[in-house]
Design a protein around this motif. Structure first.
Motif, short mmCIF file in Angstrom:
data_model
loop_
_atom_site.label_atom_id
_atom_site.label_comp_id
_atom_site.label_asym_id
_atom_site.label_seq_id
_atom_site.Cartn_x
_atom_site.Cartn_y
_atom_site.Cartn_z
N THR A 179 0.84 -1.20 0.00
CA THR A 179 0.00 0.00 0.00
C THR A 179 0.87 1.24 0.00
N ILE A 180 0.75 2.03 -1.08
CA ILE A 180 1.61 3.19 -1.27
C ILE A 180 0.76 4.43 -1.45
N ALA A 181 0.92 5.38 -0.55
CA ALA A 181 0.27 6.69 -0.71
C ALA A 181 1.22 7.57 -1.52
N GLU A 192 -0.51 -1.05 -12.01
CA GLU A 192 -0.47 -2.14 -12.99
C GLU A 192 0.35 -3.33 -12.49
N HIS A 193 1.16 -3.11 -11.47
CA HIS A 193 1.97 -4.19 -10.91
C HIS A 193 1.46 -4.64 -9.55
N GLY A 194 0.18 -4.39 -9.29
CA GLY A 194 -0.48 -4.97 -8.13
C GLY A 194 -0.42 -4.20 -6.84
N TYR A 195 0.12 -3.00 -6.87
CA TYR A 195 0.16 -2.20 -5.64
C TYR A 195 -1.17 -1.50 -5.42
N ASP A 196 -1.49 -1.27 -4.17
CA ASP A 196 -2.66 -0.47 -3.81
C ASP A 196 -2.16 0.96 -3.70
N VAL A 197 -2.45 1.76 -4.71
CA VAL A 197 -1.97 3.15 -4.76
C VAL A 197 -3.07 4.08 -4.25
N ILE A 198 -2.71 4.90 -3.29
CA ILE A 198 -3.63 5.89 -2.75
C ILE A 198 -3.15 7.27 -3.22
N PRO A 199 -3.89 7.90 -4.15
CA PRO A 199 -3.47 9.21 -4.62
C PRO A 199 -3.71 10.28 -3.54
N VAL A 200 -2.72 11.14 -3.35
CA VAL A 200 -2.86 12.27 -2.42
C VAL A 200 -2.58 13.54 -3.22
N ASP A 205 -7.84 7.11 5.14
CA ASP A 205 -8.36 6.19 6.15
C ASP A 205 -7.68 4.84 6.13
N GLU A 206 -7.20 4.42 4.95
CA GLU A 206 -6.57 3.11 4.82
C GLU A 206 -5.19 3.11 5.49
N ARG A 207 -4.73 1.90 5.77
CA ARG A 207 -3.37 1.72 6.26
C ARG A 207 -2.40 2.06 5.13
N ILE A 208 -1.31 2.73 5.47
CA ILE A 208 -0.28 3.11 4.50
C ILE A 208 1.03 2.43 4.90
N ASP A 209 1.63 1.73 3.95
CA ASP A 209 2.95 1.13 4.20
C ASP A 209 4.07 2.09 3.81
N VAL A 221 2.68 4.19 8.85
CA VAL A 221 3.68 4.43 7.80
C VAL A 221 5.03 3.86 8.24
N ASP A 222 5.56 2.97 7.40
CA ASP A 222 6.87 2.36 7.68
C ASP A 222 8.00 3.04 6.91
N VAL A 223 7.67 3.55 5.71
CA VAL A 223 8.70 4.03 4.79
C VAL A 223 8.30 5.38 4.20
N VAL A 224 9.27 6.29 4.12
CA VAL A 224 9.11 7.54 3.37
C VAL A 224 10.10 7.47 2.22
N TRP A 225 9.57 7.58 0.99
CA TRP A 225 10.39 7.44 -0.22
C TRP A 225 10.22 8.73 -1.03
N THR A 226 11.32 9.44 -1.28
CA THR A 226 11.25 10.62 -2.14
C THR A 226 11.82 10.27 -3.51
N GLN A 227 11.14 10.74 -4.53
CA GLN A 227 11.50 10.43 -5.91
C GLN A 227 12.79 11.14 -6.34
N LEU A 228 13.23 10.84 -7.54
CA LEU A 228 14.46 11.42 -8.08
C LEU A 228 14.48 12.94 -7.96
N GLY A 229 15.59 13.46 -7.47
CA GLY A 229 15.76 14.90 -7.35
C GLY A 229 15.12 15.52 -6.13
N ILE A 230 14.48 14.72 -5.29
CA ILE A 230 13.79 15.24 -4.11
C ILE A 230 14.58 14.80 -2.86
N VAL A 231 15.16 15.79 -2.18
CA VAL A 231 16.03 15.50 -1.04
C VAL A 231 15.79 16.51 0.07
N ASP A 232 15.66 16.02 1.29
CA ASP A 232 15.65 16.86 2.48
C ASP A 232 16.30 16.03 3.59
N ASP A 233 17.60 16.23 3.77
CA ASP A 233 18.36 15.42 4.72
C ASP A 233 17.87 15.59 6.16
#
Length: 136
Positions: free
Chosen positions: A17-19, A40-48, A68-72, A96-108
């Motif tokens: 489950t990915i928000a 398309e690869h079976g993930y439960d995507v929650i658009p925010v 409302d759903e659980r977010i992994d 929430v177990d993981v925070v993933w920032t996409q390419l070019g997105i960084v906040d140390d």
């Protein structure tokens, strides 16, 4: 330190489950194509996205706190300067177990706060590229 090793990335990619914060309704944008790929690869995507009512025929939440759903995994498609606030929202949730920032997105600083709170952090990596490389 944000995750760099393939074994941990594979473990993260096993979570279903990915928000997607900043999910776009505009085809052609990475913030649209990447979450579509995940669906398309079976993930439960929650658009925010506070500016969309629905993306991929799914209701779009205005913020993480409105989900409302659980977010992994929280996958971030917003500018680096917005990551701190998104991490704050993620830290308010117990699921929430993981925070993933996409390419070019960084906040140390935000990454360190998330890690100090027990979250796994991936920064400056495309989840689609990593999925193709390690799972698909």
């Amino acid at each position: 330190m944000p995750v760099e090793d393939d074994e941990t990335l594979r473990e993260i990619l096993n979570r279903r489950t990915i928000a997607v914060v900043g999910c776009s309704s505009t085809p052609g944008k990475a913030a649209h194509g990447v979450p579509k790929y995940l669906l398309e690869h079976g993930y439960d995507v929650i658009p925010v996205n506070p500016f969309a009512d629905e993306i991929f025929d799914r209701p779009a939440a205005d913020s993480l706190s409105d989900v409302d759903e659980r977010i992994d995994v929280v996958c971030v498609f917003r500018p680096s300067e917005e990551v701190s606030g998104i991490v704050d929202e993620a830290l308010e949730r117990d699921d929430v177990d993981v925070v993933w920032t996409q390419l070019g997105i960084v906040d140390d600083e935000a990454a360190t706060r998330a890690e100090d709170a027990g979250k796994t952090v991936v920064q400056d990596r495309c989840i689609k590229v990593e999925h193709r490389r390690l799972v698909a």
